[in-house]
Write an enzyme that holds these catalytic residues in place. Structure first.
Site, PDB file in Angstrom:
ATOM      1  N   SER A  41       0.770  -1.416  -0.029  1.00  0.00           N
ATOM      2  CA  SER A  41      -0.026  -0.019  -0.033  1.00  0.00           C
ATOM      3  C   SER A  41       0.940   1.210   0.113  1.00  0.00           C
ATOM      4  CB  SER A  41      -0.736  -0.103   1.213  1.00  0.00           C
ATOM      5  OG  SER A  41      -2.113   0.848   1.022  1.00  0.00           O
ATOM      6  N   ASP A  85     -10.073  -5.752  -4.590  1.00  0.00           N
ATOM      7  CA  ASP A  85      -9.674  -4.497  -3.482  1.00  0.00           C
ATOM      8  C   ASP A  85     -10.577  -3.241  -3.455  1.00  0.00           C
ATOM      9  OD1 ASP A  85      -8.214  -3.112  -1.714  1.00  0.00           O
ATOM     10  OD2 ASP A  85      -6.264  -3.101  -2.822  1.00  0.00           O
ATOM     11  N   HIS A 111      -7.311  -6.040   0.356  1.00  0.00           N
ATOM     12  CA  HIS A 111      -6.162  -5.117   0.282  1.00  0.00           C
ATOM     13  C   HIS A 111      -5.068  -5.772   1.117  1.00  0.00           C
ATOM     14  CE1 HIS A 111      -4.591  -1.154  -0.304  1.00  0.00           C
ATOM     15  NE2 HIS A 111      -4.084  -0.822   0.935  1.00  0.00           N
TER      16      HIS A 111
END
Length: 269
Positions: A95, A218, A246
């Site tokens: 991320s 996601d 995620h």
């Protein structure tokens, strides 16, 4: 003088000699990699960090005027690369951790031979008509307001949304607790910077080959955002992971490892 490795609670694992720097994402710490580590430790020298303000990083390492944005954390990663004399490492980032590693690579391209970014995004906010980040300004403002007024409910909501189809009650509670263990004074400013920020203008400056790994489902990062990264990063490959949510390193580490292994030249057997 205290070293940056002390500040970031650096731990090294693994039996291999090839360095891999693992950079966790928003609201987590280095323990988020624990289910993936068994697939990597035989072939890599794993370097795990807790970004300033997270996990067991030194409290004095956190600077509210610098660590409220990804670029401040990237400065720390650059300093760590210098301290460890990293050269030709793999940067595995999740991320915003992927974005932080990417920004660090612009300043220290020789430190890395490959960037591997899991569920990363250059911008979460839609920018019509040409860019779809997954969120309108109204949606993100609502998320920020919930975070400010009811941190507990915000943590629960984000945990459920982020895990999506991969969520179970135990996983949701684990991720929620991760968020709640971090001060909202740390997460709040950084969240605003991440969700309302834009790193698209940095993409042309990245010279290190990139592997972009995106789960098929996601809710935090749409496939279109991953495709944008692939289209604007030099020498990049996009891999669609047959998994949901995620956090594939938590929910599908075997599937993630199976995609990483051939692309990072991990030896089999």
């Amino acid at each position: 003088m205290t070293s940056i490795s002390h500040f970031l609670n650096v731990n090294e694992l693994g039996q291999g000699t090839a360095p891999m720097l693992l950079v966790h994402g928003f609201g987590c710490d280095q323990t988020v990699w624990r289910r993936l580590i068994p697939f990597l430790e035989k072939d890599f020298r794993l370097i795990l960090v807790d970004l300033a303000g997270f996990g067991y990083s030194a409290p004095e390492a956190y600077d509210v005027n610098r660590h409220d944005k990804p670029s401040g954390h990237a400065e720390d990663i650059v300093a760590l690369c210098d301290e460890l004399d990293l050269e030709g490492a793999v940067m595995l980032g999740h991320s915003i951790g992927g974005t932080i590693g990417m920004l660090a690579s612009i300043q220290r391209p020789n430190a890395f031979k490959r960037l591997a970014m899991i569920c990363s995004s250059a911008r979460y906010l839609d920018d019509p008509p040409d860019y779809y980040g997954g969120y309108t300004r109204e949606q993100l403002d609502g998320l920020m307001q919930l975070m400010e007024h009811n941190y507990h409910d915000w943590a629960g909501t984000v945990s459920r949304v982020a895990l999506g189809d991969a969520g179970t009650e135990a996983r949701q509670l684990n991720l929620q607790q991760r968020f709640l263990e971090i001060s909202p004074d740390v997460l709040g400013p950084l969240a605003k910077s991440i969700f309302l920020g834009d790193t698209r203008h940095h993409l042309p400056d990245v010279s290190v080959p990139s592997l972009i790994i995106q789960t098929a489902r996601d809710a935090m990062v749409p496939v279109e955002a991953a495709q944008y990264l692939q289209q604007h990063l030099v020498d990049s490959e996009l891999v669609a992971l047959d998994a949901a949510g995620h956090y594939p390193q938590l929910t599908a580490p075997d599937i993630l490892a199976n995609e990483l292994q051939p692309r990072l030249e991990i030896k089999e057997g």
